[in-house]
Structures are given as structure tokens and as C-alpha cells.
Design a protein around this motif. Sequence first.
Motif, PDB file in Angstrom:
ATOM      1  N   THR A  65      51.412  38.556  36.411  1.00 52.94           N
ATOM      2  CA  THR A  65      50.786  37.521  37.234  1.00 52.94           C
ATOM      3  C   THR A  65      51.083  37.789  38.696  1.00 52.94           C
ATOM      4  N   ASP A  66      50.024  37.860  39.522  1.00 54.56           N
ATOM      5  CA  ASP A  66      50.227  38.142  40.940  1.00 54.56           C
ATOM      6  C   ASP A  66      50.493  36.850  41.718  1.00 54.56           C
ATOM      7  N   ARG A  67      50.634  36.968  43.022  1.00 53.19           N
ATOM      8  CA  ARG A  67      50.997  35.807  43.840  1.00 53.19           C
ATOM      9  C   ARG A  67      49.883  34.771  43.941  1.00 53.19           C
ATOM     10  N   LYS A  68      48.678  35.134  43.562  1.00 49.79           N
ATOM     11  CA  LYS A  68      47.586  34.162  43.536  1.00 49.79           C
ATOM     12  C   LYS A  68      47.450  33.487  42.178  1.00 49.79           C
ATOM     13  N   GLY A  69      48.389  33.797  41.282  1.00 45.03           N
ATOM     14  CA  GLY A  69      48.370  33.178  39.959  1.00 45.03           C
ATOM     15  C   GLY A  69      47.398  33.820  38.999  1.00 45.03           C
ATOM     16  N   ARG A  70      46.891  35.007  39.314  1.00 45.44           N
ATOM     17  CA  ARG A  70      45.924  35.687  38.455  1.00 45.44           C
ATOM     18  C   ARG A  70      46.652  36.536  37.420  1.00 45.44           C
TER      19      ARG A  70
END
Length: 355
Positions: A36-41
Motif C-alpha cells: 500500500t502506497d502513501r495514497k492508500g492504493r
Amino acid sequence: MTTSTSGKTPTTTRTGPIGAHMRSGPLRAGQRVQLTDRKGRPSTITLQPGGEWHTHQGVLRHDLLIGASEGILVANDAGHEYQVLRPLLNDFVLSMPRGATVVYPKDSAQIVQVADIFPGARVVEAGVGSGALSISLLRAVGESGILHSFERREDFKDIAVGNVEAFFGEPHPGWEVYLGDMQEEVLTVEAPGSVDRVVLDMLAPWECLDAVKTVLAPGGVWVSYVASVTQLSRLAEEIRSSEGFTEPEAHETMLRTWHLDGLAVRPDHRMVAHTGFLLSARRLADDQTPLQLKKREKVSVVSEEDRAAWPANDPDAVWDEESLKTRTVSGKKARKAAALSQKIAAQAKEVFTRE
């Protein structure tokens, strides 16, 4: 009738419940992980020695994760960080290869609850689709239970087998998949009154009414998952007419998440609304008729003209993908999904053999 070989030859020697080795401990090659990346993806990958995950933001090497604990933060070669966790059942189902549309987790959870699927139960399922519901049913019946699944399309069966084995890391000992029409094949597999629960996800479940009535034990639960009101109405009336079941009950589940940011606490703008209806009924003993429930007097009476106009009452109606406006999955897409699910399953089976 064709039977899958699933459940016949475990690929690992286990010391705990089936699938437990895929859910805990250090991350291993062959296991699925969710990044999960920092954009929540979220993105889901299968770990492989020497493997690389390429995005427009850089390259993440699998070897950084293999042997590590889940719950860590890891950076790719460009410095972009990801949160690393094993996918939960909900995540796995929504990210796995699919042919047919999967039964959403919110509905699978309700089916397990409404049908009262218990450890050691003998359950019949049709159709299998991509195997999402099968995974939930197998977890509920456990290794001492039996799940016999029926699917018309061989490519869908292959997708389901791959997905189930990828989730558990090996074939489930209590699962068999049969290729063919449930209403015909189940009578060659199950003895009369031997099944505890029946779960149907199909276009015209009333076609299986006689078969369900034959194999389901007195007190057993029948749950059907249907997408449209016309299907729901037709099935309810057919069950009532058979006089072999309790009064059918129906409901749907809607899932609305919430936005949480300081004092800005509100419902999210999007929600998982209607996906399908669940209709349930219980089998009566052979010499019994359903109790006639006392209902409140109704002000309006449905005329015969109105009954004739309701499409669910048309005996000549064709219940197929085109008439119900459901998505038809091409053979090419299904075969591609089957190949991918089988590849992921093969990688999952090698979790211990590579160590």
C-alpha cells in the motif's frame, strides 16, 4: 460428469490447520503480499526469489521482503515507501484472477451466517464462478467438512481451483468440484437427505428445487444468491408452491464506509450498495407441510391482470445472461484468468519446498 483432482494430494506436510502457514510467520516466496502506497492504493504481488515489482515510481525487489515480518515499511530503488501486509480474505478475493463476477465479501459473510455453515458440515454449492464463495465455505466447514461444488463451465472451474489452492497453499481435503448441471449431477453424488446445507449462485435456482428437496436433510438450510427482483420473486413462489420448505426469507446487505479525518467524520461518497439478494428457507420433513403463517389483512388485492404482467410469473420467460442483463464472460478471458490463477496456486504450493 467431470471431477477435479482438488483435495486429493496435499503438497506440503502440515502441523497446523490448512492454510495457516499462508497467514502467519515470516514472509515466504510463493506467498501473496499487499503493498500500500502513501495514497492508500493497494497492489498485490506474489513473492519470488530474485523477483522485481515495476511501477512508474521505480522497482521494488522481492528479496527485500522474503524472510521479513509483515507490517514493515519498505522503500523501492527510488525511495517510495510501501506498507507490507499479507492480504486478508477480503483483499485476496477482490484481487484474485476472475472470470465470473465474484460474490462480494459482504455477501459471502452473510451467506456463511444465514446458512449456519458449521465445522464438519456437508455442503453443496453451485455455481462456482471464480471460487470466492468456495473459499469462505471451505474455511467454515474446516478440514472435517465436505464441500461439493458444481459448475457448468470448465474454464470457470479451472479458475476456481487455482484461486482456492492459492489461498490455502494446497488442495483442500474436503473439496471436490464437479463439471455439469447441479440438478442432474448432485443426485449421483449425494444420497437423499444427506446434505446439511445448499448454497446456490445461479441464474435460475428454482430449476434445482427438486434436487435440493431430495438431497437436503430435514432442518437443512437452502440459501440462494440472486441479482434481480424478478429472480427473487420467482424463486420465492416456487419454494412456497413446493410445500417442502419453511416460509422463505430474503434480504440484501449494503456496505457504507466512513471518512475519518479529525473532526471531519462523515459517510464516504461511494458505497458498495446492491450486489445481490439472499433468499433462505429450511427443509421440512417429508410428511409435513409448511405452517400457514397468519398475515395482516391487506388493503389492496393483486389482480390477475397484474400477476400476468409481472415477468417472474411468465412460464415461458428465458432466464439467461441476455434477458437478465448480466455480463457474459468470454472463453478467452476465462482461459487467461484460469492460467493466471493456476500459476499463482503453483507458486503458493512451493512455499516450503523452496526453503
